[in-house]
Enzyme design. Structure first.
Site, PDB file in Angstrom:
ATOM      1  N   HIS A 131     -46.054 -50.276  15.171  1.00  0.00           N
ATOM      2  CA  HIS A 131     -44.807 -49.760  14.630  1.00  0.00           C
ATOM      3  C   HIS A 131     -44.998 -49.249  13.198  1.00  0.00           C
ATOM      4  O   HIS A 131     -45.115 -50.041  12.257  1.00  0.00           O
ATOM      5  CB  HIS A 131     -43.835 -50.949  14.670  1.00  0.00           C
ATOM      6  CG  HIS A 131     -42.429 -50.609  14.390  1.00  0.00           C
ATOM      7  ND1 HIS A 131     -41.672 -49.828  15.229  1.00  0.00           N
ATOM      8  CD2 HIS A 131     -41.614 -50.960  13.366  1.00  0.00           C
ATOM      9  CE1 HIS A 131     -40.456 -49.720  14.740  1.00  0.00           C
ATOM     10  NE2 HIS A 131     -40.401 -50.400  13.599  1.00  0.00           N
ATOM     11  N   LYS A 134     -33.169 -44.152  13.933  1.00  0.00           N
ATOM     12  CA  LYS A 134     -31.836 -44.123  14.560  1.00  0.00           C
ATOM     13  C   LYS A 134     -30.940 -43.282  13.637  1.00  0.00           C
ATOM     14  O   LYS A 134     -30.151 -42.435  14.076  1.00  0.00           O
ATOM     15  CB  LYS A 134     -31.250 -45.539  14.692  1.00  0.00           C
ATOM     16  CG  LYS A 134     -32.200 -46.612  15.295  1.00  0.00           C
ATOM     17  CD  LYS A 134     -31.526 -47.977  15.398  1.00  0.00           C
ATOM     18  CE  LYS A 134     -32.457 -49.202  15.383  1.00  0.00           C
ATOM     19  NZ  LYS A 134     -33.440 -49.359  16.393  1.00  0.00           N
ATOM     20  N   SER A 194     -37.940 -46.008  12.637  1.00  0.00           N
ATOM     21  CA  SER A 194     -37.311 -47.236  13.118  1.00  0.00           C
ATOM     22  C   SER A 194     -35.799 -47.218  12.894  1.00  0.00           C
ATOM     23  O   SER A 194     -35.139 -46.301  13.350  1.00  0.00           O
ATOM     24  CB  SER A 194     -37.989 -48.421  12.440  1.00  0.00           C
ATOM     25  OG  SER A 194     -37.909 -49.535  13.275  1.00  0.00           O
TER      26      SER A 194
HETATM   27  C1  GCU Z   1     -36.014 -54.482  13.830  1.00  0.00           C
HETATM   28  C2  GCU Z   1     -34.953 -54.010  14.777  1.00  0.00           C
HETATM   29  C3  GCU Z   1     -35.214 -52.597  15.271  1.00  0.00           C
HETATM   30  C4  GCU Z   1     -35.479 -51.692  14.102  1.00  0.00           C
HETATM   31  C5  GCU Z   1     -36.572 -52.261  13.250  1.00  0.00           C
HETATM   32  C6  GCU Z   1     -36.906 -51.497  11.989  1.00  0.00           C
HETATM   33  O1  GCU Z   1     -37.217 -54.695  14.502  1.00  0.00           O
HETATM   34  O2  GCU Z   1     -34.877 -54.927  15.826  1.00  0.00           O
HETATM   35  O3  GCU Z   1     -34.124 -52.104  16.016  1.00  0.00           O
HETATM   36  O4  GCU Z   1     -35.766 -50.385  14.544  1.00  0.00           O
HETATM   37  O5  GCU Z   1     -36.199 -53.548  12.820  1.00  0.00           O
HETATM   38  O6  GCU Z   1     -36.072 -50.813  11.433  1.00  0.00           O
HETATM   39  O7  GCU Z   1     -38.043 -51.643  11.526  1.00  0.00           O
END
Ligand code: GCU
Length: 399
Positions: free
Chosen positions: A381, A244, A240
């Site tokens: 997720h 990135k 997540s």
């Molecule tokens: C939020 C955010 C995402 C990110 C995520 C995470 O949902 O909007 O961009 O990837 O958190 O890190 O779990």
């Protein structure tokens, strides 16, 4: 609460045109690997620094690695467990440190390749062992959570060790507290270098994601000094926001031979111009500190970005890349994540490497393998055993 536009209906995704990853800013088409490495790759890296993630922190004047614990019979006597404090200091006496948890398989005949990743909830929550140091400082100095072992499935240390890999982790808050308070950077590693700047000055060039990416590289620096680690096989991973981050770390540090980006979505591996799931507007409102302060100007204007995320993932080329999605993770746009990998193929091709294309079938729970790997796992997720199974298999191919 303001309601932002967010589309999660595939039939409502408007057409879009992707920028050409091989076309330089002055309109020259890149036709070979040399020109990619020499010209286009640095140009794209510089654009991401300017537009999205800013500059990684510099190197500290002095770096020290101190083993603060070593357990020889960890994980049922299958691993050596170390906790190593990494300390970065400056001539004026200021310092910043964090603690890395490291498991190394026992009884190997050669040094072990290593997975390197940041964790959300402190080192104590990645492992089933209950005697690991509590880490994870927040902005106010407190700990993330006063609990243990709550994300063990995300780390899979036992199986990773069984397969002959070492695994290292640091809590990301200890590098830069994940807090949108505009002062939070003052508790981050950046404070060593920029303490005299105003918040406004700092946020124009620094970001949490760059600090975290920097931390991953410093973990690798430390692992290079460990005799039982084969640091020529260092695999960076992240889930997540930390997916990135793993992409950004791999873009800036080519010592990482495999870059794994798990469910990284918006500003990670998902195509920004595809209007599906999270948008620049949503992400910059909730998490402004992940980006440089000028980035929100692309809210509702993704089409004006000087790149799209296939550029971002292509910064890994020609190294191994693994992009993962989860079927129910519409916020992260699984299809957009798949497509970024497919369109990065143009860069791999310059190196004579064929990769999957936008037409390649990718049924749920199957794995596309190659230099660019992709899978969409059933469920939501997360990063779990099914994802890891793919990652271990890819790692096994890296000679
Ligand atoms: C939020 C955010 C995402 C990110 C995520 C995470 O949902 O909007 O961009 O990837 O958190 O890190 O779990």
């Amino acid at each position: 609460m303001v309601e932002f536009h967010k589309n999660t209906d595939e039939s409502l995704v408007p057409d879009y045109v992707l920028p050409d990853v091989l076309m330089t800013a002055d309109g020259k088409k890149i036709e070979n690997a040399f020109d990619w490495i020499q010209t286009r790759r640095p140009e794209i890296l510089a654009l991401y620094k300017k537009v999205m993630y800013g500059n990684l922190p510099p190197r500290a004047v002095k770096t020290e690695f101190e083993t603060i614990s070593c357990k020889e019979d960890a994980l049922n006597n299958t691993a050596v467990r170390k906790e190593i404090q990494l300390t970065f200091s400056m001539a004026d006496g200021k310092s910043h440190s964090f603690v890395m948890l490291l498991y190394i398989p026992k009884n190997l005949s050669a040094p072990a390749p290593v997975f390197i990743g940041l964790n959300f909830n402190g080192n104590q929550n990645c492992t089933s062992e209950d005697d690991v140091m509590m880490t994870g400082r927040l902005l106010n100095g407190g700990l993330v959570a006063n609990e243990r072992s709550n994300q063990v499935q995300r780390w899979q240390f036992e199986e990773t060790i069984k397969r002959g890999y070492a695994s290292a982790t640091v809590c990301y808050h200890d590098i830069y507290p994940d807090d949108k308070d505009e002062n939070s950077w003052r508790n981050s590693v950046y404070n060593l270098f920029f303490a005299d700047e105003s918040n406004e000055e700092f946020h124009s060039h620094g970001s949490a994601i760059s600090a975290w990416a920097w931390g991953l590289s410093r973990m690798l620096d430390c692992l290079e000094t460990e005799p039982m680690i084969d640091s020529s096989k260092a695999f960076v991973h992240g889930h997540s926001r930390l997916g990135k981050t793993s992409l950004w770390a791999g873009a800036n540090d080519t010592r990482f031979k495999l870059v794994i980006t798990n469910d990284s979505g918006c500003c990670g591996s998902a195509i920004a111009r595809r209007d599906f799931g999270e948008t620049v507007e949503i992400i910059t409102h909730k998490f402004p500190h992940w980006f440089v302060s000028s980035f929100p100007k692309y809210s509702k204007r993704e089409a004006e970005l000087p790149f799209d995320q296939h550029f971002f993932v292509a910064l890994t080329a020609p190294r191994y890349l693994a992009i993962a999605s989860a079927e129910l993770d519409s916020h992260a746009d699984p299809k957009g994540e798949f497509l970024a990998g497919a369109h990065a193929g143009a860069v791999y091709k310059l190196f004579g490497i064929d990769t999957y294309t936008p037409d390649t079938p990718h049924p749920v729970d199957s794995y596309i393998t190659g230099a660019v790997n992709y899978h969409v796992r059933s469920g939501g997720h997360d990063q779990n055993l099914a994802d890891w199974t793919h990652y271990w298999d890819i790692a096994a191919k890296i000679k």
